[in-house]
Design a protein around this motif. Sequence first.
Motif, mmCIF file in Angstrom:
data_model
loop_
_atom_site.group_PDB
_atom_site.id
_atom_site.type_symbol
_atom_site.label_atom_id
_atom_site.label_comp_id
_atom_site.label_asym_id
_atom_site.label_seq_id
_atom_site.Cartn_x
_atom_site.Cartn_y
_atom_site.Cartn_z
ATOM 1 N N PRO A 82 -18.898 -17.814 28.169
ATOM 2 C CA PRO A 82 -18.704 -16.383 27.924
ATOM 3 C C PRO A 82 -19.863 -15.554 28.459
ATOM 4 O O PRO A 82 -21.010 -15.986 28.463
ATOM 5 C CB PRO A 82 -18.630 -16.298 26.394
ATOM 6 C CG PRO A 82 -19.344 -17.510 25.901
ATOM 7 C CD PRO A 82 -19.091 -18.581 26.928
ATOM 8 N N ASP A 83 -19.537 -14.366 28.911
ATOM 9 C CA ASP A 83 -20.555 -13.438 29.404
ATOM 10 C C ASP A 83 -20.074 -12.020 29.118
ATOM 11 O O ASP A 83 -19.710 -11.264 30.012
ATOM 12 C CB ASP A 83 -20.786 -13.652 30.904
ATOM 13 C CG ASP A 83 -21.974 -12.842 31.433
ATOM 14 O OD1 ASP A 83 -22.738 -12.291 30.597
ATOM 15 O OD2 ASP A 83 -22.129 -12.762 32.657
ATOM 16 N N THR A 84 -20.053 -11.675 27.817
ATOM 17 C CA THR A 84 -19.533 -10.379 27.387
ATOM 18 C C THR A 84 -20.555 -9.262 27.508
ATOM 19 O O THR A 84 -20.211 -8.092 27.374
ATOM 20 C CB THR A 84 -19.071 -10.449 25.925
ATOM 21 O OG1 THR A 84 -20.217 -10.684 25.081
ATOM 22 C CG2 THR A 84 -18.062 -11.577 25.724
ATOM 23 N N GLY A 85 -21.828 -9.637 27.705
ATOM 24 C CA GLY A 85 -22.896 -8.644 27.703
ATOM 25 C C GLY A 85 -23.550 -8.485 26.346
ATOM 26 O O GLY A 85 -24.542 -7.778 26.213
ATOM 27 N N ASP A 86 -23.005 -9.165 25.343
ATOM 28 C CA ASP A 86 -23.549 -9.092 23.988
ATOM 29 C C ASP A 86 -23.822 -10.518 23.504
ATOM 30 O O ASP A 86 -22.920 -11.356 23.487
ATOM 31 C CB ASP A 86 -22.547 -8.401 23.060
ATOM 32 C CG ASP A 86 -23.064 -8.324 21.623
ATOM 33 O OD1 ASP A 86 -23.854 -7.415 21.339
ATOM 34 O OD2 ASP A 86 -22.677 -9.191 20.809
ATOM 35 N N LEU A 87 -25.063 -10.792 23.117
ATOM 36 C CA LEU A 87 -25.445 -12.135 22.706
ATOM 37 C C LEU A 87 -24.611 -12.628 21.527
ATOM 38 O O LEU A 87 -24.128 -13.771 21.518
ATOM 39 C CB LEU A 87 -26.937 -12.180 22.339
ATOM 40 C CG LEU A 87 -27.460 -13.514 21.790
ATOM 41 C CD1 LEU A 87 -27.297 -14.634 22.816
ATOM 42 C CD2 LEU A 87 -28.921 -13.376 21.350
ATOM 43 N N GLY A 88 -24.418 -11.789 20.533
ATOM 44 C CA GLY A 88 -23.664 -12.187 19.361
ATOM 45 C C GLY A 88 -22.227 -12.568 19.709
ATOM 46 O O GLY A 88 -21.702 -13.563 19.213
ATOM 47 N N GLN A 89 -21.596 -11.770 20.566
ATOM 48 C CA GLN A 89 -20.225 -12.058 20.967
ATOM 49 C C GLN A 89 -20.129 -13.342 21.779
ATOM 50 O O GLN A 89 -19.181 -14.124 21.624
ATOM 51 C CB GLN A 89 -19.636 -10.888 21.759
ATOM 52 C CG GLN A 89 -19.290 -9.681 20.913
ATOM 53 C CD GLN A 89 -18.276 -10.019 19.834
ATOM 54 O OE1 GLN A 89 -17.281 -10.702 20.077
ATOM 55 N NE2 GLN A 89 -18.537 -9.542 18.614
ATOM 56 N N ASP A 90 -21.106 -13.565 22.648
ATOM 57 C CA ASP A 90 -21.106 -14.796 23.446
ATOM 58 C C ASP A 90 -21.246 -16.022 22.542
ATOM 59 O O ASP A 90 -20.527 -17.014 22.705
ATOM 60 C CB ASP A 90 -22.244 -14.770 24.471
ATOM 61 C CG ASP A 90 -21.977 -13.780 25.603
ATOM 62 O OD1 ASP A 90 -20.842 -13.289 25.712
ATOM 63 O OD2 ASP A 90 -22.916 -13.512 26.381
ATOM 64 N N LEU A 91 -22.178 -15.962 21.607
ATOM 65 C CA LEU A 91 -22.364 -17.087 20.691
ATOM 66 C C LEU A 91 -21.147 -17.267 19.792
ATOM 67 O O LEU A 91 -20.763 -18.384 19.466
ATOM 68 C CB LEU A 91 -23.630 -16.879 19.845
ATOM 69 C CG LEU A 91 -24.963 -16.951 20.599
ATOM 70 C CD1 LEU A 91 -26.126 -16.659 19.652
ATOM 71 C CD2 LEU A 91 -25.149 -18.310 21.272
ATOM 72 N N ARG A 92 -20.532 -16.166 19.401
ATOM 73 C CA ARG A 92 -19.335 -16.252 18.559
ATOM 74 C C ARG A 92 -18.201 -16.951 19.313
ATOM 75 O O ARG A 92 -17.455 -17.746 18.732
ATOM 76 C CB ARG A 92 -18.901 -14.857 18.105
ATOM 77 C CG ARG A 92 -17.589 -14.836 17.339
ATOM 78 C CD ARG A 92 -17.300 -13.458 16.766
ATOM 79 N NE ARG A 92 -18.140 -13.209 15.610
ATOM 80 C CZ ARG A 92 -17.881 -13.641 14.382
ATOM 81 N NH1 ARG A 92 -16.796 -14.354 14.147
ATOM 82 N NH2 ARG A 92 -18.683 -13.368 13.393
ATOM 83 N N GLN A 93 -18.059 -16.648 20.591
ATOM 84 C CA GLN A 93 -17.020 -17.309 21.368
ATOM 85 C C GLN A 93 -17.281 -18.810 21.477
ATOM 86 O O GLN A 93 -16.358 -19.631 21.360
ATOM 87 C CB GLN A 93 -16.908 -16.685 22.757
ATOM 88 C CG GLN A 93 -16.257 -15.315 22.752
ATOM 89 C CD GLN A 93 -15.900 -14.838 24.146
ATOM 90 O OE1 GLN A 93 -15.708 -15.625 25.064
ATOM 91 N NE2 GLN A 93 -15.814 -13.520 24.317
ATOM 92 N N LEU A 94 -18.542 -19.177 21.732
ATOM 93 C CA LEU A 94 -18.880 -20.601 21.790
ATOM 94 C C LEU A 94 -18.603 -21.276 20.443
ATOM 95 O O LEU A 94 -18.036 -22.374 20.391
ATOM 96 C CB LEU A 94 -20.348 -20.789 22.180
ATOM 97 C CG LEU A 94 -20.732 -20.446 23.622
ATOM 98 C CD1 LEU A 94 -22.223 -20.668 23.832
ATOM 99 C CD2 LEU A 94 -19.933 -21.277 24.622
ATOM 100 N N ALA A 95 -19.012 -20.627 19.363
ATOM 101 C CA ALA A 95 -18.786 -21.185 18.026
ATOM 102 C C ALA A 95 -17.293 -21.283 17.728
ATOM 103 O O ALA A 95 -16.825 -22.265 17.134
ATOM 104 C CB ALA A 95 -19.478 -20.333 16.965
ATOM 105 N N GLY A 96 -16.537 -20.285 18.154
ATOM 106 C CA GLY A 96 -15.098 -20.293 17.925
ATOM 107 C C GLY A 96 -14.413 -21.453 18.626
ATOM 108 O O GLY A 96 -13.485 -22.063 18.091
ATOM 109 N N ARG A 97 -14.893 -21.791 19.814
ATOM 110 C CA ARG A 97 -14.310 -22.919 20.547
ATOM 111 C C ARG A 97 -14.630 -24.240 19.864
ATOM 112 O O ARG A 97 -13.787 -25.135 19.786
ATOM 113 C CB ARG A 97 -14.826 -22.909 21.983
ATOM 114 C CG ARG A 97 -14.271 -21.740 22.794
ATOM 115 C CD ARG A 97 -15.028 -21.520 24.070
ATOM 116 N NE ARG A 97 -14.562 -20.333 24.767
ATOM 117 C CZ ARG A 97 -15.183 -19.775 25.776
ATOM 118 N NH1 ARG A 97 -16.300 -20.315 26.236
ATOM 119 N NH2 ARG A 97 -14.702 -18.690 26.366
#
Length: 196
Positions: A82-97
């Motif tokens: 992920p590369d949303t531009g927001d660290l929290g969102q990127d980590l959330r996507q990784l955690a979600g997977r």
Amino acid sequence: MTSLTPPRAGTIRPGGRTARVRAEVLRATRELLTQQGASAMRMELIAERSGVHRSTLYRRWKRPAGIIADLADDIAGTIAVPDTGDLGQDLRQLAGRLAHQLDGDGGALVRALLGWPDQEVQQHLEDFWRDRRADVGLVLQHHGIDADPALVTRLLASPLHYRSLIERHPVDDETITAAVESTILAVLRTPRTSHR
């Protein structure tokens, strides 16, 4: 350069009947492994559950561990970083997977794979986490953060696996949020050190 190393048995993925056979064998193996554990990993039981003749299993995978390794490889798959531009969102996507892989019988499957005493299978699990550390490293790089990817992966994944493997509950959004928030706090406060 073309590799001269032949692919591991059972991993060729053409379409048609070969793909259907592989899918049925991996489905049956996953069911047996999660329901009965390592004791069910016998070619005759896999053949019976999958409807695939035992001679085909031996020809393509050689032994139960070959099928398990193929299953571990299939579960790992590949994901886009992920590369949303927001660290929290990127980590959330990784955690979600990661959480998604623990859904349903995923937790039981992970427990069974961790307990499977075969070097090939364990190597696939090590490769999976190597790739996840690389994913985290790219996310940190995108945000200009100099932190150890191994430590960040550990912080992000541990609450999810504790929830699923130890408490044996589905990984909920609250757990994912807590994992991401605590990881961000640690990343912003911890100087770069090696934790591998």
